[in-house]
Design an enzyme around this catalytic site. Sequence first.
Site, short mmCIF file in Angstrom:
data_model
loop_
_atom_site.label_atom_id
_atom_site.label_comp_id
_atom_site.label_asym_id
_atom_site.label_seq_id
_atom_site.Cartn_x
_atom_site.Cartn_y
_atom_site.Cartn_z
N GLY A 53 -3.03 -6.43 1.94
CA GLY A 53 -3.47 -7.52 1.08
C GLY A 53 -2.37 -7.92 0.10
O GLY A 53 -1.17 -7.85 0.42
N SER A 54 -2.77 -8.28 -1.11
CA SER A 54 -1.81 -8.83 -2.07
C SER A 54 -0.79 -7.81 -2.55
O SER A 54 0.20 -8.18 -3.18
CB SER A 54 -2.57 -9.40 -3.27
OG SER A 54 -3.46 -10.39 -2.83
N THR A 55 -1.04 -6.51 -2.30
CA THR A 55 -0.04 -5.53 -2.73
C THR A 55 1.26 -5.73 -1.95
O THR A 55 2.28 -5.16 -2.31
CB THR A 55 -0.53 -4.09 -2.51
OG1 THR A 55 -0.84 -3.91 -1.13
CG2 THR A 55 -1.78 -3.80 -3.33
#
Lengths: 379, 648
Positions: free
Chosen positions: B326-328
Amino acid sequence: MSYLEYNAKATPSGFRKILYLNWPLTLLLASVAGVGFLMLYSVAGGSFSPWAEPQFKRFLLGMGVMLVVGMVPIWFWRNISVLAYLISVALLLAVEFFGTVGMGAQRWIDIGFMRLQPSELMKITSVMLLAAYYDWLPPERSSRPIWVLLPLLMILFPTLLVLRQPDLGTSILLMAAGGGVMFLAGVHWAYFAAVIGAAVGLVSAVFQSRGTDWQLLKDYQYRRIDTFLDPSQDPLGAGYHITQSKIALGSGGWSGRGYMQGTQSRLNFLPEKHTDFIFTTLAEEFGFIGGLTLLSLYMLIIVFCVATALAAKDRFSSLVSLGVAITFFLFFAVNMSMVMGLAPVVGVPLPLVSYGGSAMLVLLAAFGLVQSANVHRPR
Amino acid sequence: MKRTPKDLEGAHRKLSRRALLLGGLQLGFAGGLAARMRYLQVDQADQFRLLAEENRINIRLLAPARGEVFDRNGKTLAHNSPSYRIIIVPEDAGDVEAVIARLSKLIHLPAEDIERARTEMRRSPPFLPITLADQLTWEDISKVAVNAPALPGITPEVGLTRIYPQQSDFAHVVGYVGPVSDYDLSKLDSPDPVLRIPRFQIGKVGFEAKREDVLRGTAGAKRVEVNATGRVMRELDRKEGQAGADMQLAVDAGLQNYAQARLGAESAAVVVVDCDTGDLRAIASAPSFDPNLFVRGISVADYSLLTEDPYRPLANKTVQGTYPPGSTFKMVVSLAALEEGLIGPEDTVWCPGYLEVSGRRFHCWKRAGHGHVDLNTSLKQSCDVYYYDLAIKVGIDKISAMANRMGLGVRHDLPMSAVASGLAPDRDWKARVRGQDWLVGDTVNASIGQGFMLASPMQLAVMTARLATGRSVTPRLVKSIDGVEQPSGAGTSMGLNENNLRMIRRGMYSVSNDRRGTGYRSRIIAEGMRMGGKSGTSQVRNITAAERAAGVIRNKDLPWERRDHALYVCFAPFDKPKYAISVIVEHGGGGSTAAAPIARDVMLQALYDGTPPLSAYPKGDRSRIKAQQERLERERIKSDHPQDSDRA
């Protein structure tokens, strides 16, 4: 020949009889028994109990019995042969109905002070009866069928009773000893040829019948035969006895590991090490030399019995001495063949050495007959 | 009856003849016996003597003591403890069933154990000892010893068994041992003879299995004289074995214990990497299980409870589980772009809430859009459109290469079971594996850590450590073997532009400390301990056209297994990074709400090496945190007082 024909004056009497005992034979028997004590002491781990001491007491008792039997005139024994035989058969029947089951077979009868094994007694009384029969029977009739059938029945009836117990070893001994006496008495060759032929037929029948409804032997007996033929197929199960016994025997070498140094018997690898398989301990501890010595002692005993028989002046004395010799021979020959892997395990003790009361008493009483024949020979 | 002397004479001669003949036969037979005796005793003596020795002398292997496992502070994670068992020799027992019946009146014998013993008895010769009952208490053994006369063939024995005093805390790290199975043996070409020792324990899972080589040690041997029943009469000589090596793990048992408790009943994982050494300070996966159950032989009921649990307690989610990051993943994309010199900190992208790429509309998580977004804002508010745009500019191959440098999509060599390598896809990969051309839509998906992207929590923690230090930090599980320190995982400079890294870290700082950052609610306010972080929320489902038409469905309206995964990565202290942490809560919803608080709590626990002061937390949270600390204090497994591991 009846007792009237004996020249009573020509036979020793009173205490002089002791001088006429077959002393070499007596000494040989004592030395064989001595070997037995040594071995029983060894397998007990250097202890008189539980085997060597009772065995020694029985031996003393047996020697007493032998001397008493030897002092009694041989014609007395001939005259009571029929009675002795009948008593033995009655006891065998008693075992059949009231016997105690021991080691998976019905062999003992408890008569209060000791446990009697009538099949042991049978071995000697059947020889006595046959000897008396041929003493009575004119020699020229001995090969006639009717006179052959009669002793055959005398042998087969107790044999079948013993086989029912079941005790294969003793039945073989009974038949072989009986056959031996008949052969010595002059029964025609042809009968023996026929019997051997029939035996071969029977053996094949025994094997053919295996697994069918009418199989002739018990399963364990078949298994014993199987493992005799190929002990390696089940070295830890039924073949265990034979394999272990050969290992112990073979590891003895020329002169053995030394007295009380046998590892196989001490560590319980040997089954029945104090009874049927005691020879392996002897062979392991004293090696080939020890084994050969015992075998020679046995053969000398045979030689002295045969000598007594040949010197005897009457047929009963001759036949009974030879019959005892044959029985004795069969004992050790079958036992040794068994432990050396030449015969199946049938449960025959090593005479005078294996631990066991009945067998020793009966054997020494039988040698008493030989002694009596020797003492009461007209001179 | 009168006979003529002539008749008698003839009969006597015949008798003598036959007697001599029979005597001769007997002599011949005796000669045969003597020959046979000679053959056995002289000709074959050597062979039989050898067999006799084999009969008599038995070589018994002595099981080596397995190496023990400690945490970085010397706390025991796995050790050996004497265990009492009961052996039966069927041959000595005689009536085996009767003896077993008598024994089961004295002590509790599970039916399963009896059945297994019966099966073993059928398979082995009757003089071989068979284990009837294992893991008995001293009282049970005493009862058996006292009643020995009534129990022929039964012998109590003492052996060693593995104990895991930390119970479920280290189930996924240390794993467990179990008795050697036929299956284990079949996998080995030439098995170590020690494996044939009945009930010998070998590592089955986890560290125990992976470092079996050093933990096992080498077997000793003793030569004993045995009798026919296999009973040992005396020992002839003995050569002691070599005990297995003691291992010290880099994990901190206290922190691990806290992390495991903090994850609680969630299906979640947390990894704490020491930025200085790469040490895995904590590597917790929840829910967990008690490895001691497996050592004893787990019951079918207990085992199916573990396998049928939808939260998968047997899986080690830290290294074995891979998730879309995801956004990590956005730091990797921006770093790739910065290193390529494609963007500067002032460059902005217009986010209207979506980006149209080759006729398909890719939405930002914020439907209303973020307006003008620069790098810092893009991280802070996690704008998706910014990264769609950036990724198309950079290209997937550069992104993938940067991901590999950050430790994503590459396998880290750790002695744990089923360490996954994850996936950082590129054109080549798709052509090779899928046989398809890379589409620009794939790049767009990858830019926000979706699509083909997969990473394990451990990899994300390593990525964070590398971003925080600029060094190629590699994870280290084993600190020392038999006192010998293992190489550090500190790594060397990765040759990245320090200014670029600083910009990324600044963005992460904003995530946690800027009022509008996604991780602001889970910040640390203690000075000198502030952290940089990044939240992530990864979709586990494809949004259908119907759903899109109906508008966004709220996560909590979905069934658990279709909810988003919540992720958070962070490092602290910001100025001098000491720890990097990644957290994943499976189907936990938003990363900022479900994962960030856990990451913050574990971070503080690590930084303070124990319960942190409430002053480190934002003011409004303190009462809630205090309650939580008290609750966890109660729930944490008290490993200093391990449960009585004996069979009750």
